[in-house]
Motif scaffolding. Sequence first.
Motif, PDB file in Angstrom:
ATOM      1  N   GLY A  11     -98.937 -14.131 -28.517  1.00 52.68           N
ATOM      2  CA  GLY A  11     -97.569 -14.582 -28.754  1.00 52.68           C
ATOM      3  C   GLY A  11     -96.746 -13.620 -29.580  1.00 52.68           C
ATOM      4  O   GLY A  11     -95.822 -14.026 -30.290  1.00 52.68           O
ATOM      5  N   ILE A  12     -97.044 -12.315 -29.500  1.00 59.87           N
ATOM      6  CA  ILE A  12     -96.269 -11.302 -30.211  1.00 59.87           C
ATOM      7  C   ILE A  12     -95.003 -11.006 -29.410  1.00 59.87           C
ATOM      8  O   ILE A  12     -95.076 -10.671 -28.233  1.00 59.87           O
ATOM      9  CB  ILE A  12     -97.080 -10.011 -30.402  1.00 59.87           C
ATOM     10  N   PRO A  13     -93.821 -11.140 -30.014  1.00 58.59           N
ATOM     11  CA  PRO A  13     -92.565 -10.907 -29.280  1.00 58.59           C
ATOM     12  C   PRO A  13     -92.460  -9.473 -28.776  1.00 58.59           C
ATOM     13  O   PRO A  13     -92.918  -8.527 -29.425  1.00 58.59           O
ATOM     14  CB  PRO A  13     -91.481 -11.201 -30.320  1.00 58.59           C
ATOM     15  N   THR A  14     -91.852  -9.301 -27.603  1.00 57.66           N
ATOM     16  CA  THR A  14     -91.608  -7.979 -27.033  1.00 57.66           C
ATOM     17  C   THR A  14     -90.127  -7.841 -26.677  1.00 57.66           C
ATOM     18  O   THR A  14     -89.408  -8.826 -26.577  1.00 57.66           O
ATOM     19  CB  THR A  14     -92.459  -7.747 -25.776  1.00 57.66           C
ATOM     20  N   LYS A  15     -89.686  -6.603 -26.494  1.00 60.90           N
ATOM     21  CA  LYS A  15     -88.308  -6.319 -26.115  1.00 60.90           C
ATOM     22  C   LYS A  15     -88.286  -5.322 -24.962  1.00 60.90           C
ATOM     23  O   LYS A  15     -89.215  -4.526 -24.785  1.00 60.90           O
ATOM     24  CB  LYS A  15     -87.534  -5.717 -27.296  1.00 60.90           C
ATOM     25  N   ASP A  16     -87.218  -5.358 -24.205  1.00 56.15           N
ATOM     26  CA  ASP A  16     -87.014  -4.346 -23.172  1.00 56.15           C
ATOM     27  C   ASP A  16     -86.838  -2.988 -23.840  1.00 56.15           C
ATOM     28  O   ASP A  16     -86.118  -2.851 -24.832  1.00 56.15           O
ATOM     29  CB  ASP A  16     -85.775  -4.670 -22.333  1.00 56.15           C
ATOM     30  N   CYS A  17     -87.488  -1.983 -23.286  1.00 54.01           N
ATOM     31  CA  CYS A  17     -87.381  -0.648 -23.861  1.00 54.01           C
ATOM     32  C   CYS A  17     -87.699   0.390 -22.790  1.00 54.01           C
ATOM     33  O   CYS A  17     -88.191   0.066 -21.705  1.00 54.01           O
ATOM     34  CB  CYS A  17     -88.326  -0.477 -25.051  1.00 54.01           C
ATOM     35  N   GLU A  18     -87.432   1.629 -23.128  1.00 57.76           N
ATOM     36  CA  GLU A  18     -87.793   2.751 -22.262  1.00 57.76           C
ATOM     37  C   GLU A  18     -88.712   3.680 -23.041  1.00 57.76           C
ATOM     38  O   GLU A  18     -88.344   4.185 -24.099  1.00 57.76           O
ATOM     39  CB  GLU A  18     -86.552   3.506 -21.797  1.00 57.76           C
ATOM     40  N   VAL A  19     -89.908   3.865 -22.523  1.00 53.03           N
ATOM     41  CA  VAL A  19     -90.854   4.801 -23.122  1.00 53.03           C
ATOM     42  C   VAL A  19     -90.638   6.150 -22.439  1.00 53.03           C
ATOM     43  O   VAL A  19     -90.766   6.267 -21.216  1.00 53.03           O
ATOM     44  CB  VAL A  19     -92.307   4.319 -22.941  1.00 53.03           C
ATOM     45  N   LYS A  20     -90.314   7.151 -23.223  1.00 54.12           N
ATOM     46  CA  LYS A  20     -89.870   8.425 -22.646  1.00 54.12           C
ATOM     47  C   LYS A  20     -90.950   9.150 -21.843  1.00 54.12           C
ATOM     48  O   LYS A  20     -90.701   9.629 -20.739  1.00 54.12           O
ATOM     49  CB  LYS A  20     -89.365   9.344 -23.766  1.00 54.12           C
ATOM     50  N   PRO A  42     -93.735  -4.595 -28.069  1.00 50.18           N
ATOM     51  CA  PRO A  42     -93.350  -4.996 -29.425  1.00 50.18           C
ATOM     52  C   PRO A  42     -92.576  -3.872 -30.098  1.00 50.18           C
ATOM     53  O   PRO A  42     -92.762  -2.698 -29.754  1.00 50.18           O
ATOM     54  CB  PRO A  42     -94.692  -5.262 -30.111  1.00 50.18           C
ATOM     55  N   PHE A  43     -91.729  -4.244 -31.056  1.00 48.63           N
ATOM     56  CA  PHE A  43     -90.863  -3.250 -31.690  1.00 48.63           C
ATOM     57  C   PHE A  43     -91.178  -3.103 -33.170  1.00 48.63           C
ATOM     58  O   PHE A  43     -91.647  -4.040 -33.816  1.00 48.63           O
ATOM     59  CB  PHE A  43     -89.392  -3.640 -31.508  1.00 48.63           C
ATOM     60  N   ASN A  44     -90.922  -1.901 -33.663  1.00 48.84           N
ATOM     61  CA  ASN A  44     -91.011  -1.617 -35.090  1.00 48.84           C
ATOM     62  C   ASN A  44     -89.673  -2.002 -35.730  1.00 48.84           C
ATOM     63  O   ASN A  44     -88.656  -1.350 -35.480  1.00 48.84           O
ATOM     64  CB  ASN A  44     -91.290  -0.131 -35.303  1.00 48.84           C
ATOM     65  N   PRO A  45     -89.622  -3.056 -36.556  1.00 52.03           N
ATOM     66  CA  PRO A  45     -88.347  -3.505 -37.118  1.00 52.03           C
ATOM     67  C   PRO A  45     -87.753  -2.516 -38.110  1.00 52.03           C
ATOM     68  O   PRO A  45     -86.563  -2.596 -38.420  1.00 52.03           O
ATOM     69  CB  PRO A  45     -88.705  -4.826 -37.802  1.00 52.03           C
ATOM     70  N   GLU A  46     -88.560  -1.592 -38.615  1.00 52.82           N
ATOM     71  CA  GLU A  46     -88.060  -0.626 -39.595  1.00 52.82           C
ATOM     72  C   GLU A  46     -87.560   0.650 -38.931  1.00 52.82           C
ATOM     73  O   GLU A  46     -86.470   1.126 -39.212  1.00 52.82           O
ATOM     74  CB  GLU A  46     -89.154  -0.321 -40.624  1.00 52.82           C
ATOM     75  N   ALA A  47     -88.379   1.215 -38.028  1.00 53.52           N
ATOM     76  CA  ALA A  47     -87.990   2.460 -37.355  1.00 53.52           C
ATOM     77  C   ALA A  47     -87.203   2.192 -36.075  1.00 53.52           C
ATOM     78  O   ALA A  47     -86.466   3.059 -35.601  1.00 53.52           O
ATOM     79  CB  ALA A  47     -89.219   3.300 -37.051  1.00 53.52           C
ATOM     80  N   GLY A  48     -87.387   0.999 -35.489  1.00 51.42           N
ATOM     81  CA  GLY A  48     -86.614   0.627 -34.318  1.00 51.42           C
ATOM     82  C   GLY A  48     -87.218   0.993 -32.979  1.00 51.42           C
ATOM     83  O   GLY A  48     -86.686   0.628 -31.941  1.00 51.42           O
ATOM     84  N   GLY A  49     -88.337   1.706 -32.971  1.00 53.15           N
ATOM     85  CA  GLY A  49     -88.943   2.125 -31.712  1.00 53.15           C
ATOM     86  C   GLY A  49     -90.044   1.182 -31.249  1.00 53.15           C
ATOM     87  O   GLY A  49     -90.476   0.293 -31.992  1.00 53.15           O
ATOM     88  N   PRO A  50     -90.509   1.356 -30.022  1.00 51.90           N
ATOM     89  CA  PRO A  50     -91.592   0.510 -29.500  1.00 51.90           C
ATOM     90  C   PRO A  50     -92.936   0.848 -30.130  1.00 51.90           C
ATOM     91  O   PRO A  50     -93.147   1.964 -30.614  1.00 51.90           O
ATOM     92  CB  PRO A  50     -91.586   0.824 -28.002  1.00 51.90           C
ATOM     93  N   GLU A  98     -98.157  14.931 -28.957  1.00 54.64           N
ATOM     94  CA  GLU A  98     -97.741  13.970 -29.977  1.00 54.64           C
ATOM     95  C   GLU A  98     -97.406  12.650 -29.310  1.00 54.64           C
ATOM     96  O   GLU A  98     -96.813  12.618 -28.234  1.00 54.64           O
ATOM     97  CB  GLU A  98     -96.527  14.485 -30.754  1.00 54.64           C
ATOM     98  N   CYS A  99     -97.810  11.541 -29.963  1.00 51.59           N
ATOM     99  CA  CYS A  99     -97.610  10.203 -29.389  1.00 51.59           C
ATOM    100  C   CYS A  99     -97.212   9.253 -30.520  1.00 51.59           C
ATOM    101  O   CYS A  99     -98.057   8.555 -31.091  1.00 51.59           O
ATOM    102  CB  CYS A  99     -98.881   9.729 -28.682  1.00 51.59           C
ATOM    103  N   ASP A 100     -95.932   9.219 -30.846  1.00 52.32           N
ATOM    104  CA  ASP A 100     -95.451   8.474 -32.007  1.00 52.32           C
ATOM    105  C   ASP A 100     -95.582   6.961 -31.856  1.00 52.32           C
ATOM    106  O   ASP A 100     -95.676   6.244 -32.854  1.00 52.32           O
ATOM    107  CB  ASP A 100     -93.983   8.815 -32.290  1.00 52.32           C
ATOM    108  N   GLU A 101     -95.568   6.447 -30.633  1.00 48.77           N
ATOM    109  CA  GLU A 101     -95.623   4.990 -30.445  1.00 48.77           C
ATOM    110  C   GLU A 101     -96.970   4.400 -30.872  1.00 48.77           C
ATOM    111  O   GLU A 101     -97.085   3.200 -31.095  1.00 48.77           O
ATOM    112  CB  GLU A 101     -95.381   4.618 -28.977  1.00 48.77           C
ATOM    113  N   ILE A 102     -97.979   5.247 -30.975  1.00 43.24           N
ATOM    114  CA  ILE A 102     -99.344   4.770 -31.249  1.00 43.24           C
ATOM    115  C   ILE A 102     -99.578   4.530 -32.738  1.00 43.24           C
ATOM    116  O   ILE A 102    -100.099   3.505 -33.148  1.00 43.24           O
ATOM    117  CB  ILE A 102    -100.393   5.764 -30.707  1.00 43.24           C
ATOM    118  N   GLY A 103     -99.225   5.483 -33.584  1.00 46.06           N
ATOM    119  CA  GLY A 103     -99.385   5.297 -35.031  1.00 46.06           C
ATOM    120  C   GLY A 103    -100.809   5.469 -35.535  1.00 46.06           C
ATOM    121  O   GLY A 103    -101.237   4.751 -36.440  1.00 46.06           O
ATOM    122  N   LEU A 104    -101.549   6.420 -34.965  1.00 46.68           N
ATOM    123  CA  LEU A 104    -102.876   6.766 -35.471  1.00 46.68           C
ATOM    124  C   LEU A 104    -102.794   8.092 -36.211  1.00 46.68           C
ATOM    125  O   LEU A 104    -102.000   8.956 -35.853  1.00 46.68           O
ATOM    126  CB  LEU A 104    -103.885   6.888 -34.327  1.00 46.68           C
TER     127      LEU A 104
END
Length: 416
Positions: free
Chosen positions: A165-174, A192-200, A83-89
């Motif tokens: 020019g898409i904003p990015t944030k510091d994060c940790e990908v598990k 880049p971050f998901n503003p609704e779910a909060g994850g990368p 499973e790879c939730d960060e991808i969204g396919l």
Amino acid sequence: MLINPRLTDYHGIPGTQEKFDFAIPFFNEDIPLYLDPFLLWRSPSLQDQSLHTGLVNAFNHLGHLSKKGNGQQAIETLVIASECDEIGLGSSAKRLGKRIGETKASDILRLFDLVPDYQNRGFRHFEEIQLFVDGISKDRISDIACSFLKSFLIDFTIGQCDTLGIPTKDCEVKFVYDYRQNEFRAEKTKLPFNPEAGGPLILVPKRWLRFTPWIAYDDYFKSYCPQDDISHSGETLERVDVLTFNRNNYGIADAYVRERERTFEDCKNDPLFSLIPIVSAKRKFASILKLKTGKSETQIESMNGSWESFFPRCYIPSGFCELQSRTESGAMVRDVIFYNGREHEFLKELYQDYASSQIVFELKNVNEVSRDHLNQLNRYMTDSLGKFGILITRNPLTKARMQSTIDLWAGQRRCI
């Protein structure tokens, strides 16, 4: 507020899907496409071919672990990769998937013992597991591939964000696969971050995406499986029977895979949307005109469903639409919302003159449009959606209703 925005819409980056090298992700649902590892194998790009080699080697290493007595480690690694939730396919409505269990992982890894060819040389295409293990479908193949390729996909995402020019944030990908240690590790990066779910969010090259993998169980069953040799007369041929037959007759499954390799030039990536042929468009439009007028739910949904499958593919160069979209309060329902990619001069004008980052279409399957119908569309045309809307109906407006649209423009600079 934008309705179900994509990443580019949210950050005010214009353009339709065709403009970008990646599949534009949604924040709250999956994209109905899947990463097909075969597209990397058949690619003329040395980079893609090398990535495919690394992907298959990572999968085959699981078999090596099992042989060396580290079966539990192999199982845990495969479960993580599933499973790879960060991808969204895929087909999830909430961008949340579920990993396989250890029992299913064991069934997959057992192929390294059951099939002599896999025991001796490993897999050439790991998506072959669909032909032997029940419960493995295209979304699982896509997730496993994305998980093992995640390190590259992170670099790809960073490059695309820098370019656009898409904003990015510091994060940790598990879970990022380390090819030197042959294990998943956490990695700190900027994404880049998901503003609704909060994850990368991680982007995927659209050249790797298909609706169905080139090597797939359904294709094998339809065009290559010796069904008469598996089932007896009058019996229903179950999937589990086919999978058992394949495990005991590996040569037939392998011949299918080799045939797919031989015809690799026919394997192309799938666009999210394609233009509908003129003949099909005319046929579809004729079926819409035959719908009965009325206010019943069935009649309304029939009209909406017909327009949804017709409109995006022949008229609005937007790529996506949102059907029956509710307002924030949930009190009103707009029939169709189209994203404004601003690729056409007219669409650019709508954005500049009316602030229409999205375009609302109101579908009225009635004999005569009333004042209330116009007022309803007028209420939707807010600062968040823009002050331009389109009313689709069966007959021309009466003189009085046409005057209402003129008065609306004169008084509020809103255009219907």
